[in-house]
Design an enzyme around this catalytic site. Structure first.
Site, PDB file in Angstrom:
ATOM      1  CD  GLU A   1       3.492 -10.081   1.975  1.00  0.00           C
ATOM      2  OE1 GLU A   1       4.695 -10.150   1.699  1.00  0.00           O
ATOM      3  OE2 GLU A   1       2.584 -10.158   1.120  1.00  0.00           O
TER       4      GLU A   1
ATOM      5  CD  GLN B   1       3.405   9.364   2.540  1.00  0.00           C
ATOM      6  OE1 GLN B   1       4.073   9.806   3.483  1.00  0.00           O
ATOM      7  NE2 GLN B   1       3.877   8.426   1.726  1.00  0.00           N
TER       8      GLN B   1
ATOM      9  N   GLY C   1      -4.976   7.181   2.921  1.00  0.00           N
ATOM     10  CA  GLY C   1      -4.686   5.792   3.270  1.00  0.00           C
ATOM     11  C   GLY C   1      -5.857   5.164   4.007  1.00  0.00           C
TER      12      GLY C   1
ATOM     13  N   GLY D   1      -5.674  11.565   5.040  1.00  0.00           N
ATOM     14  CA  GLY D   1      -6.819  10.677   5.122  1.00  0.00           C
ATOM     15  C   GLY D   1      -6.978   9.723   3.961  1.00  0.00           C
TER      16      GLY D   1
ATOM     17  CB  ILE E   1      -0.972   0.013   1.190  1.00  0.00           C
ATOM     18  CG1 ILE E   1      -1.932   1.210   1.079  1.00  0.00           C
ATOM     19  CG2 ILE E   1      -0.252  -0.010   2.517  1.00  0.00           C
ATOM     20  CD1 ILE E   1      -3.095   1.156   2.056  1.00  0.00           C
ATOM     21  CG  LEU E   2       3.237   4.479  -2.410  1.00  0.00           C
ATOM     22  CD1 LEU E   2       4.097   4.914  -1.220  1.00  0.00           C
ATOM     23  CD2 LEU E   2       4.115   4.225  -3.633  1.00  0.00           C
ATOM     24  CB  VAL E   3      -0.755   7.516   0.390  1.00  0.00           C
ATOM     25  CG1 VAL E   3      -1.199   8.936   0.062  1.00  0.00           C
ATOM     26  CG2 VAL E   3      -1.958   6.645   0.717  1.00  0.00           C
TER      27      VAL E   3
END
Length: 465
Positions: free
Chosen positions: A289, A262, A267, A265, A255-257
């Site tokens: 994971e 960042q 994410g 909100g 997962i990446l914003v």
């Protein structure tokens, strides 16, 4: 044995020339990659070379260079890299005063950068600047074949207002794409450099495996001409496992914003959409994971409000709180762990798709929130947390079994030859922290303090929302 005869000095003889042998006391110590490399994310060509460009900092680049993460053979080296948020191409401006082999060679900068950016890096600056106009519709074109997912708030209503986001007046959407498709595979290939740079311990996913799904977070905004432009804010990669007999499990792998977006909100928004998918498609559960601490914090803040309005756990929480209010647990020899009943754990998984491990993390927060006034019962609450931490770290002293490792003889590698088994009640666990009892108690106390601090922080954030 006599000594060797020394020659007689001749005062009028021409003095012999002496050869001077010099030893350099300056060795090439190299330079840390992070000290000479700056990476900027830019959305317009005017931001290239601008002091206002968004710099990704800090960032660990050591794994992409020599074994010790250093660059050798350069004096006055400076590398500035721009990454386009429009096309996700990159351009590197490399300057240095001189090069010299100081004993460890001269680092091949081009090869090192290609290990990060591969085919996304463009050598010519003018060609890179041109991509801001030629690739302006890249994201919109790619996601056109995807499925737009609606966000559903915890109260069950469809939420299109995005009022909890900082960019409340924007149109934010999540688009689901199967990675095995050409469009999704191309998008992920463009994002691989950012994954390598910004997602800890990550490696690229298999873009031809159709069990991978991309959930792409985009923002739609009109440009000066009124044309809708799509800006990628972030994404998450989900793997869909088969679960016998006819269900599936979702595992969040990456997962990446993007850094400029960042702490706004987004994410949390992605996680809420994933929870909606898990519930609406009735998967077995949603797992993560190896979550990092910050992500785990956000995840718990998302799950707690869902659990607070979930009726089947209310009785279990009330029962624990009643027991804690009866007497001084901290004075008792055997402190109960107050685990939720197995039926409640199963209900949470079946209805909310929260797996057992995550639910148990949330369970401690739910108890804290239900203790009113919490300050009056804080000593007993900390005792319960301390009991759980101690059991998890060094095994259970009584009642239930812990885990321990037993070394066994082996011809391959003595250090790698062992079996894991459960200790019987009363058996000492071989999982150790420190042989010194005082130090061990201090370490346990520190772990408990950190956990209680985290619980209080989550409770405060949940109460505010």
């Amino acid at each position: 044995m006599g000594q060797k005869q020394q020659p007689t000095a001749d005062p009028i003889a021409e003095p012999k020339k002496r050869r001077r042998v010099g030893f350099s006391n300056i060795a090439d110590a190299g330079v840390e990659a992070k000290e000479c490399i700056k990476i900027y994310l830019v959305s317009r060509k005017e931001e290239v070379d601008s002091a206002d460009s968004f710099c990704i900092d800090p960032i660990d680049l050591s794994s992409f260079f020599d074994e010790d993460g250093k660059i050798y053979g350069y004096q006055g080296l400076k590398i500035t890299i721009w990454v386009s948020c429009v096309s996700f191409h990159a351009y590197a401006d490399i300057t240095f005063q001189s090069t010299a082999d100081g004993g460890k060679g001269i680092t091949d900068l081009k090869a090192a950068l290609q290990r990060i950016f591969a085919e996304t890096i463009i050598e010519n600056k003018d060609d890179f600047l041109l991509t801001f106009s030629t690739e302006t519709n890249l994201i919109r074109s790619i996601i056109s074949s995807g499925e737009i997912l609606k966000h559903k708030a915890s109260n069950g209503h469809i939420n299109n207002s995005n009022s909890h986001l900082e960019a409340a007046n924007s149109d934010v959407e999540v688009v689901r794409m199967v990675v095995g498709s050409t469009a999704a595979g191309h998008l992920y290939s463009c994002l691989i450099p950012l994954v390598l740079l910004l997602v800890d311990g990550s490696s690229p996913i298999d873009v031809i495996d159709s069990r991978w799904e991309l959930y792409v977070l985009i923002q739609k905004k009109p440009d000066q001409q009124g044309e809708i432009q799509c800006r990628l804010l972030g994404f998450t990669a989900i793997y869909r496992f088969f679960h016998y007999p006819e269900s599936s499990r979702l595992r969040l792998s990456q997962i990446l914003v993007l850094p400029p977006y960042q702490h706004k909100g987004y994410g949390r928004y992605l996680l809420e959409v994933l929870n909606n998918v898990a519930v609406s498609e009735d998967v077995y559960d949603l797992t993560v994971e190896e979550p990092l601490d910050y992500f785990q914090h956000v995840r718990t803040c998302v799950d707690i409000p869902r659990l607070l309005v979930f009726d089947p756990i209310q009785h279990a929480v009330s029962s624990v709180v009643s027991c804690m209010k009866e007497g001084k647990l901290s004075k008792k020899i055997h402190i109960p762990r107050f685990m939720p009943p197995p039926s409640v754990i199963n209900d949470v998984r079946k209805s909310l798709k929260i797996n057992k491990k995550q639910f148990l993390k949330c369970w401690e927060v739910l108890i804290y929130l239900a203790l009113d006034p919490v300050d009056k019962y804080m000593e007993d609450y900390v005792s319960v947390i301390s009991k759980r931490v101690k059991d998890d770290i060094i095994g259970k002293d009584s009642g239930t079994a812990g885990k321990r490792l037993i070394e066994v003889p082996g011809d391959y590698d003595q250090e790698m030859s062992f079996v894991m088994c459960r200790s019987q009640a009363g058996e000492a666990s071989s999982v150790q922290m420190d042989e010194n009892e005082t130090t061990q108690e201090e370490q346990l106390r520190q772990l408990v303090d950190e956990r209680v601090k985290e619980i209080k922080l989550i409770a405060q954030k949940v109460s505010v929302h």
